[in-house]
Write a protein that holds these residues in place. Sequence first.
Motif, mmCIF file in Angstrom:
data_model
loop_
_atom_site.group_PDB
_atom_site.id
_atom_site.type_symbol
_atom_site.label_atom_id
_atom_site.label_comp_id
_atom_site.label_asym_id
_atom_site.label_seq_id
_atom_site.Cartn_x
_atom_site.Cartn_y
_atom_site.Cartn_z
ATOM 1 N N PRO A 226 47.909 9.845 91.899
ATOM 2 C CA PRO A 226 49.329 10.089 91.635
ATOM 3 C C PRO A 226 50.119 8.830 91.341
ATOM 4 N N LEU A 227 49.811 7.736 92.044
ATOM 5 C CA LEU A 227 50.633 6.539 91.867
ATOM 6 C C LEU A 227 50.296 5.780 90.590
ATOM 7 N N SER A 228 49.201 6.130 89.929
ATOM 8 C CA SER A 228 48.924 5.491 88.648
ATOM 9 C C SER A 228 49.340 6.401 87.501
ATOM 10 N N TRP A 229 50.248 7.334 87.788
ATOM 11 C CA TRP A 229 50.701 8.258 86.749
ATOM 12 C C TRP A 229 51.324 7.571 85.546
ATOM 13 N N PRO A 230 52.142 6.525 85.744
ATOM 14 C CA PRO A 230 52.680 5.839 84.551
ATOM 15 C C PRO A 230 51.573 5.344 83.628
ATOM 16 N N ALA A 231 50.506 4.829 84.218
ATOM 17 C CA ALA A 231 49.395 4.357 83.384
ATOM 18 C C ALA A 231 48.753 5.523 82.646
ATOM 19 N N THR A 232 48.511 6.625 83.355
ATOM 20 C CA THR A 232 47.933 7.807 82.706
ATOM 21 C C THR A 232 48.818 8.259 81.562
ATOM 22 N N SER A 233 50.122 8.301 81.842
ATOM 23 C CA SER A 233 51.083 8.717 80.838
ATOM 24 C C SER A 233 50.981 7.846 79.602
ATOM 25 N N THR A 234 50.941 6.538 79.808
ATOM 26 C CA THR A 234 50.853 5.611 78.688
ATOM 27 C C THR A 234 49.561 5.792 77.920
ATOM 28 N N VAL A 235 48.441 5.880 78.635
ATOM 29 C CA VAL A 235 47.150 5.991 77.960
ATOM 30 C C VAL A 235 47.084 7.276 77.148
ATOM 31 N N VAL A 236 47.538 8.382 77.730
ATOM 32 C CA VAL A 236 47.504 9.655 77.005
ATOM 33 C C VAL A 236 48.328 9.555 75.729
ATOM 34 N N THR A 237 49.550 9.056 75.858
ATOM 35 C CA THR A 237 50.430 8.985 74.691
ATOM 36 C C THR A 237 49.855 8.090 73.611
ATOM 37 N N LEU A 238 49.453 6.867 73.997
ATOM 38 C CA LEU A 238 48.920 5.939 73.005
ATOM 39 C C LEU A 238 47.664 6.479 72.342
ATOM 40 N N SER A 239 46.751 7.040 73.156
ATOM 41 C CA SER A 239 45.491 7.529 72.582
ATOM 42 C C SER A 239 45.740 8.691 71.640
ATOM 43 N N LEU A 240 46.676 9.547 72.031
ATOM 44 C CA LEU A 240 46.936 10.714 71.206
ATOM 45 C C LEU A 240 47.544 10.292 69.871
ATOM 46 N N ILE A 241 48.534 9.412 69.916
ATOM 47 C CA ILE A 241 49.137 8.939 68.666
ATOM 48 C C ILE A 241 48.067 8.299 67.788
ATOM 49 N N GLY A 242 47.275 7.403 68.377
ATOM 50 C CA GLY A 242 46.240 6.735 67.602
ATOM 51 C C GLY A 242 45.185 7.698 67.097
ATOM 52 N N GLY A 243 44.779 8.633 67.955
ATOM 53 C CA GLY A 243 43.731 9.561 67.574
ATOM 54 C C GLY A 243 44.150 10.494 66.457
ATOM 55 N N LEU A 244 45.389 11.006 66.532
ATOM 56 C CA LEU A 244 45.850 11.920 65.497
ATOM 57 C C LEU A 244 45.995 11.193 64.156
ATOM 58 N N ARG A 245 46.342 9.916 64.191
ATOM 59 C CA ARG A 245 46.550 9.187 62.951
ATOM 60 C C ARG A 245 45.285 8.480 62.470
ATOM 61 N N SER A 246 44.187 8.640 63.177
ATOM 62 C CA SER A 246 43.000 7.838 62.933
ATOM 63 C C SER A 246 42.471 7.972 61.508
ATOM 64 N N PHE A 247 42.077 6.865 60.919
ATOM 65 C CA PHE A 247 41.542 6.878 59.551
ATOM 66 C C PHE A 247 40.365 5.913 59.402
ATOM 67 N N ASP A 248 40.562 4.652 59.830
ATOM 68 C CA ASP A 248 39.595 3.590 59.519
ATOM 69 C C ASP A 248 38.175 3.940 59.924
ATOM 70 N N LEU A 249 37.999 4.357 61.178
ATOM 71 C CA LEU A 249 36.642 4.559 61.681
ATOM 72 C C LEU A 249 35.962 5.715 60.956
ATOM 73 N N ILE A 250 36.719 6.817 60.789
ATOM 74 C CA ILE A 250 36.135 7.977 60.115
ATOM 75 C C ILE A 250 35.759 7.611 58.691
ATOM 76 N N TRP A 251 36.638 6.881 58.015
ATOM 77 C CA TRP A 251 36.350 6.517 56.632
ATOM 78 C C TRP A 251 35.138 5.616 56.551
ATOM 79 N N ALA A 252 35.003 4.678 57.506
ATOM 80 C CA ALA A 252 33.878 3.742 57.480
ATOM 81 C C ALA A 252 32.564 4.444 57.778
ATOM 82 N N MET A 253 32.581 5.444 58.665
ATOM 83 C CA MET A 253 31.315 6.025 59.096
ATOM 84 C C MET A 253 30.880 7.220 58.253
#
Lengths: 310, 275
Positions: A226-253
């Motif tokens: 529970p006390l690391s919720w801010p970190a979880t919140s940040t990781v979820v948000t950042l990963s989701l934004i990055g994952g939804l916009r992802s291009f480089d890796l998929i294009w390369a592979m």
Amino acid sequence: MASTTTTLPPVPPPPASQPRATRRGRRGSPYPSWFYLPAAVIYVGIFLLPTFASFYFSLTRWNFNSSEFIGLDNFVQFFREPALVKGFVNTLVYGVVTSVLKVVLGMALGVLLTSQIIGRGYLRSVVFFPVLVSTIGVGITFTALMNPTRGLINQVIGLVGVTGPGWLTDPQIALLSVALVDVWKGVGLATVIYIAGIVSIPQEYTEAAAVDGATAWQRFRNVTLPLSWPATSTVVTLSLIGGLRSFDLIWAMTRGGPGFTSDVIASVIYKQYQAGFYGLSTAGNVVLFLVVTAVVIPLTRWLAKKEVAL
Amino acid sequence: MRTATRWWAGALAIAASVVVFLVPFAFIVLQAGKDATDASRLSFSWPEQPQFVQNFIEVLEARDYILVIAFINSTILTVVSVAFLVVLGAMVAFVLQRRVTRWTGLINFLVLAGLIVPPAVVPTIWVLQGIGLFGTMPGLILVEVAFGLSFSVLLFRAFISSIPRELDEAAIIDGAGPLRLFFRVIMPLLRSVIVTVVVVQSVAVFNDFANPLYFLPGEQNATVQLTLFNFQSQFNTNFNLLFMNILLITIPPLVMYVFFNRQIVAGMTSGAVKG
């Protein structure tokens, strides 16, 4: 009674800055608005303006010199052609899979690397380094490692007698294979964010729980998590934004292959642009914009609410 | 934690980390030293006839030294973009933090939007074509600056809030105008954040693939990521040269990491945990 020879108290000579101020007229703020100007010109011209323009041009058939208004035809096409729909679905799958894995593994590694085990410094460096490596380089390397016959991964699996799958050649799992590589590359960032979050939890809480007889799992579940919720919140948000916009890796592979089974909206945008369908490509951008904002904004609100409740 | 647990858990973690995280990099190094036929077997083995230097020279010479040109282009792109990002980002963050007006809310929103909203690429090409900068290095620099401003502004703003206003006021009383206040007083105090922004943004711009792909098409304008990507098709029988290329591209971020580990991690976690 007023004396006619009142002498005014001596007026101190004006400080040196006064003439400068009066020469400028109205005294300017030390924080002038024109400080915004160079950045604003670039930001508005190259980012905001195209974003607004994209909403209009997604409703046209377009070739930079002329545009022909065709209403929602591009969007209809986007959701009717199987290749494009697959890209839409894949984007959501990819975003969710990478985020969930990054949160879970990042949290696990964060807990591990803030415990007392040996080699923490080395482990933190090694886990984080892939974050800084070229995405294309990582993509090419893992494409070689995931080669169905000669790649190291299947060779190792073969030692146990199991035939490894066609990681990037099997249409069913190509996208997931790329997602795993994405997690490999990105879990380090999630881990350091968690480490920062866990380290900021006052030790009194975990110590009090230990004194009360809590097991390691209970301490984790009721104090750390529970006390690391801010970190979880940040990781979820950042990963989701990055994952939804992802291009480089998929294009390369996979370039979206085999066929279009590992396409995501970002690669669809590129393919349509390459094919000259600018209007359709821009419609893809609008779809991506809507997907990201529709997912991220409610999510951030929900995460913030849970944080207050905890 | 009991000492025994510390040791075997640590040993297990280290062993796992070697397999998961070090093996791929070892693979890159090994492949970079093989000859073409050996490398095409994609096996995790020592090179039969190590030829690191020869591969190094061959990869640099390929396609008329395109890799050297690419490194030069990438360096110019990174240095100029990051310079703009630091100065412009700090200027915006400074006024944003110090002077709260009715526009502050809107500006904050626009800055955050820059982190979330995916850039509309084709309209951006249209804008660049309109001002005649599409397909040029200055155009790409403007793009990198535009897309990197949000992160830089956020990092600077968080730090500037910790610089006491008394310093500003002292400088103003001494007769400093806004430019002198900013460049002579504030910027030196931002040194550590500037290092962080420089290092994090340099790595990001250096590793950027999508933006050069869209905005700098054409062979002569290549950046290192683009040349690596293009080598994939050219070197499909020369895996040794391909991996030598990957090895060379990994070196600048590695150097950055060795020297600026702390700043990179601090920058990416503080920028992430929005204050």
